[in-house]
Design an enzyme around this catalytic site. Structure first.
Site, PDB file in Angstrom:
ATOM      1  N   SER A   1     -42.006  23.473 -13.434  1.00  0.00           N
ATOM      2  CA  SER A   1     -41.687  22.068 -13.685  1.00  0.00           C
ATOM      3  C   SER A   1     -40.832  21.964 -14.938  1.00  0.00           C
ATOM      4  O   SER A   1     -40.954  22.779 -15.846  1.00  0.00           O
ATOM      5  CB  SER A   1     -42.979  21.257 -13.846  1.00  0.00           C
ATOM      6  OG  SER A   1     -42.691  19.879 -13.966  1.00  0.00           O
ATOM      7  N   ASP A   2     -39.978  20.963 -14.963  1.00  0.00           N
ATOM      8  CA  ASP A   2     -39.161  20.723 -16.138  1.00  0.00           C
ATOM      9  C   ASP A   2     -38.832  19.249 -16.218  1.00  0.00           C
ATOM     10  O   ASP A   2     -38.770  18.562 -15.207  1.00  0.00           O
ATOM     11  CB  ASP A   2     -37.861  21.535 -16.096  1.00  0.00           C
ATOM     12  CG  ASP A   2     -37.146  21.508 -17.428  1.00  0.00           C
ATOM     13  OD1 ASP A   2     -37.609  22.218 -18.347  1.00  0.00           O
ATOM     14  OD2 ASP A   2     -36.172  20.753 -17.570  1.00  0.00           O
TER      15      ASP A   2
END
Length: 191
Positions: free
Chosen positions: A68-69
């Site tokens: 995730s970012d």
């Protein structure tokens, strides 16, 4: 038994994933998060979520790797983590009274089947008009230097915002749990 792995060094993502009450490993992917030339905030977020998952994948067989970012954009300018008090002041002064779009990308990689599920959750945030006194008071209390946009919406940072618009409040914190729960169900994970 398939292993769930969070490819992240973020304490916020770790805290959010604990809500699922599932065992999981945490492995920091240690990637270069510098943007590519011409890349917009959304593209950066998608690429980095995927890179994190693929960087961790060789260390785990028969696993579900979560990458995730989060990035943000305001008036075509990419907003990053400030990392210092001084840069957080400048960032909050810049964002004062403006609408910011946050992009939280999610990638779930099954290392056994090589199946990849991806999505991006957009979140619109309007900052209040902020003066230096408000900014300094907030930063000294919460120190959100490792947060995109210099604000923790799950904490005192909510007082700096006029509104937030999005489908999943956990996305704004850094890990969209609604989308992740659907992806995990697609992989036959039960809660």
């Amino acid at each position: 038994m398939i292993t769930l792995v969070l490819a992240s060094s973020s304490p916020y993502r770790r805290e959010l994933l604990l809500r699922f009450k599932l065992p999981f490993d945490v492995f920091s992917p240690d990637i270069d998060e510098s943007p590519y030339i011409g890349e917009n905030a959304k593209e950066i977020s998608v690429r980095l979520a995927r890179e994190k998952a693929f960087k961790v994948a060789p260390h785990y067989s028969n696993s579900l790797i979560i990458g995730s970012d989060q990035t943000a954009e305001c008036q075509d300018q990419i907003i990053e983590k400030p990392n210092t008090h001084e840069l957080a002041i400048k960032q909050l002064q810049l964002l004062s009274g403006k609408v910011v779009t946050f992009y939280t990308s999610l990638c779930l990689l099954n290392t056994q089947t090589k199946k990849l599920q991806e999505c991006v959750v957009d979140f619109e945030v309007k900052y209040k008009e902020l003066n230096l006194e408000i900014i300094n008071s907030y930063l000294l209390k919460e120190q959100p230097y490792n947060c995109v946009g210099s604000v923790k919406s799950e904490g005192l940072g909510i007082t700096l915002l006029d509104y937030i618009k999005g489908e999943d409040p956990t996305a704004l914190i850094g890990l969209p749990l609604i989308k992740l729960s659907n992806m995990l169900r697609n992989e036959s994970v039960t809660f």
